[in-house]
Motif scaffolding. Structure first.
Motif, short mmCIF file in Angstrom:
data_model
loop_
_atom_site.label_atom_id
_atom_site.label_comp_id
_atom_site.label_asym_id
_atom_site.label_seq_id
_atom_site.Cartn_x
_atom_site.Cartn_y
_atom_site.Cartn_z
N VAL A 144 0.84 -1.21 0.00
CA VAL A 144 0.00 0.00 0.00
C VAL A 144 0.87 1.25 0.00
CG1 VAL A 144 -1.71 1.30 1.31
CG2 VAL A 144 -1.92 -1.19 1.10
N LEU A 145 1.90 1.23 0.88
CA LEU A 145 2.79 2.40 0.95
C LEU A 145 3.49 2.63 -0.39
CD1 LEU A 145 4.41 1.91 4.48
CD2 LEU A 145 2.78 3.68 3.79
N ARG A 146 3.97 1.54 -1.02
CA ARG A 146 4.69 1.67 -2.28
C ARG A 146 3.75 2.25 -3.37
NH1 ARG A 146 9.16 -0.68 -4.87
NH2 ARG A 146 9.41 0.52 -6.82
N GLY A 147 2.52 1.76 -3.36
CA GLY A 147 1.58 2.28 -4.36
C GLY A 147 1.29 3.76 -4.15
N ASN A 148 1.05 4.13 -2.91
CA ASN A 148 0.77 5.53 -2.61
C ASN A 148 1.97 6.42 -2.90
OD1 ASN A 148 -1.95 5.27 -1.79
ND2 ASN A 148 -1.28 4.50 0.22
N ARG B 118 11.03 15.18 -3.95
CA ARG B 118 11.33 13.94 -4.68
C ARG B 118 12.51 13.20 -4.03
NH1 ARG B 118 9.58 11.87 -9.24
NH2 ARG B 118 10.90 10.39 -10.39
N GLN B 119 13.50 13.93 -3.55
CA GLN B 119 14.65 13.28 -2.88
C GLN B 119 14.21 12.56 -1.62
OE1 GLN B 119 17.80 16.03 -2.01
NE2 GLN B 119 19.19 14.39 -1.27
N ILE B 120 13.31 13.23 -0.88
CA ILE B 120 12.78 12.57 0.35
C ILE B 120 12.00 11.32 -0.02
CG2 ILE B 120 11.19 12.83 2.28
CD1 ILE B 120 11.89 15.84 2.29
N LEU B 121 11.24 11.43 -1.14
CA LEU B 121 10.43 10.29 -1.56
C LEU B 121 11.32 9.11 -1.97
CD1 LEU B 121 7.56 9.27 -2.07
CD2 LEU B 121 7.74 10.19 -4.39
N GLU B 122 12.43 9.41 -2.65
CA GLU B 122 13.33 8.34 -3.08
C GLU B 122 13.95 7.64 -1.86
OE1 GLU B 122 16.09 10.20 -5.64
OE2 GLU B 122 14.71 10.28 -7.37
N LEU C 33 2.20 7.08 -6.56
CA LEU C 33 1.25 8.13 -6.96
C LEU C 33 1.73 9.51 -6.51
CD1 LEU C 33 -2.13 6.33 -6.10
CD2 LEU C 33 -1.15 6.73 -8.37
N LEU C 34 2.30 9.54 -5.30
CA LEU C 34 2.81 10.82 -4.79
C LEU C 34 3.98 11.31 -5.63
CD1 LEU C 34 2.64 13.00 -2.60
CD2 LEU C 34 4.17 11.58 -1.19
N GLY C 35 4.79 10.37 -6.13
CA GLY C 35 5.95 10.76 -6.94
C GLY C 35 5.53 11.42 -8.23
#
Length: 772
Positions: free
Chosen positions: A556-560, A575-579, A563-565
């Motif tokens: 679920v987290l990976r999917g969200n 984007r750096q935090i997301l990576e 989408l957030l990316g």
């Protein structure tokens, strides 16, 4: 005794001779004066009138004859005849009385006879007559005294005999007897008398029932007929009072009998007792289960029983009393009882010589039919011996059965590491079986047998436990059932399970404690391993469940986050935090995959293969990825069995083990990967699981690193357990290996000691048609 005098006794016609009246009168009195041999010789008593008349007649006739002759003729000769008559008198001095009378008549005849002849011739004639008279008197008196002495000796001998004796003449009249005759026959006083007919004795005994029931007249007739036949007899007769008489009748030259009566009551009693004991002995011998044989000093057979014959298989009638041992030994040798014999005579001589010097012998012998007999030979005082043969076949079989049972028990105790013990409480003496000494790893010489000596072998931390359990058993009659540790001489520790019970006397005092001890060290270790496995299984199940849930969360987290990316693609900072968050999610997914592998919930894709090929390819990759300070050695067994395994999981397991080995050798070392075909069981693997006993393909990864302590080895397969610094290990590498091996139906073990390296062994089942 009473003996009839032949010259004056009763004749065969039964007429009474002079002197018989006195003899008959005194015969009724055994203690009377006539209890002598030759009643004519007596010192006292009245002179018989007949003797006096005879003496006077001879004196008158001699004097008349003397007066009828002229002087000078030997007129003293008739007076010598007168003196000889004195020998018949009852008085010893009677002969001298007659000598004095003859002398007086000789002198008187000198004066009254007609004159004639020369004076000196007449004096010489009368002197010679007087000399002849007194010479005859003195010689007669001497003869009479000698006869009296011999008669006394004969009388004493006759009366002192233990037998009763009666003498009968040819007319079967009693002519002599002694007191023992009267006593033995129980005849009444005054009944027995000289001259009594034999028939009268028979009649008296018949009428009083001495001959048993029957017609007395017929009994007398039969006995008289036998007596008149004039034959010697020997017989026995039992009187009414129980006395047994031995009767021997012997013929006399004149046709009479000497009958001897002997009291043989005691002898017959002894004979009956001997016969009774002989019968008892014979019955005992025949009833004995042993074979018995006895030889005398001349080696003659004196006793045997039927069992003796049966033991040796002698033919009927062969063995007989009086038979020599030599004959028996020769017969046994010919029948092959002593085995093959070249010289039978030499063998017989040897055995006879051995029997003559017989000593106590004890030995066992196996017969041809398989029976085992015990031979006991015991010497006798007379030089003979008694041999006892006992069939001990059943005993030997029982002993062999007992020996085998004891051997099985000892073997079972050895296998079970179980021993028994006994403690004599008051004497403080402890007895151990051999297995107990083995458990304690000491010898009997190293153990004094006291309770304190036992306590010294107990681990110091467990002594109080043992003492308290012993106290409760003695004071409260509680069973002893404890586990404690002992310390062996080599300082190694063993875990012991002890069980015991106390015996009490009639007063309730404890006298003895006995029981068993068992070395349960391996069992305790196995139990601990089983508990560890159970714990790992429980943790695996928990980890599997958690991993699935955590994997769903990560999905679920990976999917969200994907989408957030898309929405923040134009914002570099976000984007750096997301990576960064995406990398952590991937790491979480990797950990989740490891947990699932440990929990054996991810399906494998096993294929039949020879893992040597996997080993060679994987080690080539490791040579480029591991430190250059680590030497890799690959030892692949020839003709390695195939196994069903997931290749990818196997490669992953090898890599995990190699990485762990590298971490254990920070300064370098040697890594050995080897394969082998093995046949093992659960016990040898150390997990106690007999269900997996089979043939396996073994993969062992060994390093020369720092090794691990036992407490670390016990937890090595636990998830998230690691000895590495925080952030340098997940604690799931060995857990993943454990899960993969178990899911493949195999086993995995760790053998490690501090500073001695570590070996991790994987056992994969040999591929079979059924498993394929």
């Amino acid at each position: 005794m009473f003996l009839r005098d032949a010259p004056t006794g009763q004749g065969r016609g039964g007429e009474s001779q002079p002197g018989n009246a006195r003899r008959d009168a005194t015969a009724a009195d055994p203690a009377g004066t006539l209890g002598r041999f030759g009643e004519v010789i007596s010192a006292t008593g009245p002179l018989p009138l007949g003797l006096i008349a005879l003496s006077l007649a001879l004196a008158a006739g001699g004097f008349a004859f003397d007066l009828s002759l002229p002087l000078g003729v030997a007129g003293g000769i008739p007076y010598v005849a007168l003196v000889l008559v004195g020998l018949w008198g009852p008085w010893r001095r009677y002969i001298f009385v007659l000598a004095a009378l003859a002398s007086a008549l000789t002198v008187l005849g000198y004066f009254l006879s007609p004159a004639g002849g020369e004076y000196w011739v007449v004096l010489v004639n009368r002197g010679l007559a007087l000399f002849a008279i007194w010479a005859v008197a003195f010689l007669g008196d001497r003869y009479r005294r000698e006869l009296t002495g011999k008669s006394a000796i004969l009388e004493t001998t006759f009366e002192s005999m233990a037998q009763g004796i009666a003498v009968y003449d040819g007319d079967l009249k009693l002519i002599a007897y002694n007191r023992e005759y009267v006593s033995l026959l129980g005849l009444p006083s005054g009944f027995v008398r000289l001259g009594m007919p034999y028939e009268e004795l028979f009649r008296f005994n018949a009428e009083r029932g001495e001959y048993g029931p029957g017609d007395p007249r017929e009994q007398v007739r039969e006995r008289m007929d036998r007596a008149r036949q004039g034959a010697a007899i020997g017989m026995e007769r039992t009187r009414q009072n129980g006395t047994v008489l031995g009767i021997q009748r012997d013929l006399l030259p004149d046709g009479g009998y000497v009958v001897t009566y002997t009291d043989i009551t005691a002898r017959k009693k002894v004979e009956r007792e001997i016969a009774r004991k002989s019968a008892l002995l014979e019955t005992t011998l025949e009833s004995m289960s042993q074979g018995i044989v006895a030889y005398d000093g001349d080696l003659k057979l004196v006793a045997f029983n039927q069992n003796y014959i049966d033991f040796w298989g002698y033919p009927p009638g062969f063995i007989r009393l009086g038979m020599s041992y030599e004959d028996i030994a020769r017969a046994k040798a010919k029948r092959g009882a002593f085995g093959p014999v070249a010289d039978i005579d030499a063998l017989v001589r040897e055995r006879v010589a051995a029997r003559r010097n017989s000593k106590k012998v004890r030995h066992e012998r196996t017969l041809a039919d398989g029976r085992v007999i015990a031979v006991h030979r015991d010497p006798m005082p007379d030089g003979g011996y008694v041999t006892t043969l006992t069939d001990i076949t059943e005993r030997k079989q029982a002993e062999e059965t007992l020996r085998q049972s004891e051997a099985r028990l000892v073997n079972a105790q050895r296998i079970a590491r179980l021993g028994n013990w006994e403690w004599e409480i008051e004497a403080d003496i402890t007895r151990w079986s051999d297995q107990v000494y083995d458990i304690f790893a000491i010898t009997p010489e190293q153990f004094s047998g006291t309770y304190e000596a036992f306590l010294e072998r107990v681990h110091p931390d467990d002594r109080e436990l043992v003492q308290e359990a012993t106290r409760r058993a003695l004071d409260e009659n509680a069973p002893l059932d404890i586990e404690y540790r002992i310390v062996r001489p080599d300082t190694s520790e063993r875990v012991i399970h002890a069980h015991g019970e106390v015996e009490f006397d009639a007063d309730g005092k404890p006298v003895r404690m006995s029981g068993t001890v068992q070395d349960i060290t391996e069992r305790k270790s196995l139990e601990e391993q089983i508990r560890q496995i159970q714990k790992l299984d429980a943790v695996g199940k928990l980890a599997g469940g958690v991993a699935h849930e955590f994997n769903n969360l990560l999905f679920v987290l990976r999917g969200n986050m994907d989408l957030l990316g898309l929405r923040i693609s134009d914002t570099p900072e976000l984007r750096q935090i997301l990576e960064t968050m995406t990398r952590q999610i991937k790491r979480g997914a990797y950990l989740t995959r490891l947990l699932v592998a440990y929990a054996r919930q991810r399906p494998l894709r096993p294929k039949k293969m020879n893992i040597n090929d996997v080993i060679r390819e994987t080690t080539k990759l490791l040579e480029g990825s591991l430190s250059d300070a680590i030497e890799i050695d690959t030892v692949c067994a020839r003709d390695l069995w195939t196994t069903m395994v997931d290749r990818g999981e196997l490669e992953c397991a090898i890599v995990n083990l190699a990485v762990n080995a590298q971490d254990a050798m920070p300064e370098g070392g040697k890594l050995t990967v080897e394969t082998a075909n093995v046949r093992v069981d659960g016990k040898s693997l150390g997990n106690g699981d007999d269900a997996w006993s089979d043939e396996y393909v073994k993969l062992a990864v060994t390093d020369t690193g720092c090794g691990m302590a036992a407490v670390i080895v016990e937890r090595a397969f636990e998830p998230f357990f690691t000895t590495k610094e925080v952030g340098k290990g997940t604690g799931l590498g060995l857990s993943m290996v454990y899960g993969f091996v178990k899911q493949s139906g195999g086993h995995v073990t760790i053998d490690s000691e501090p500073n001695n390296g570590t070996t991790v062994s994987i056992y994969l089942p040999k591929a079979t048609e059924a498993r394929a």
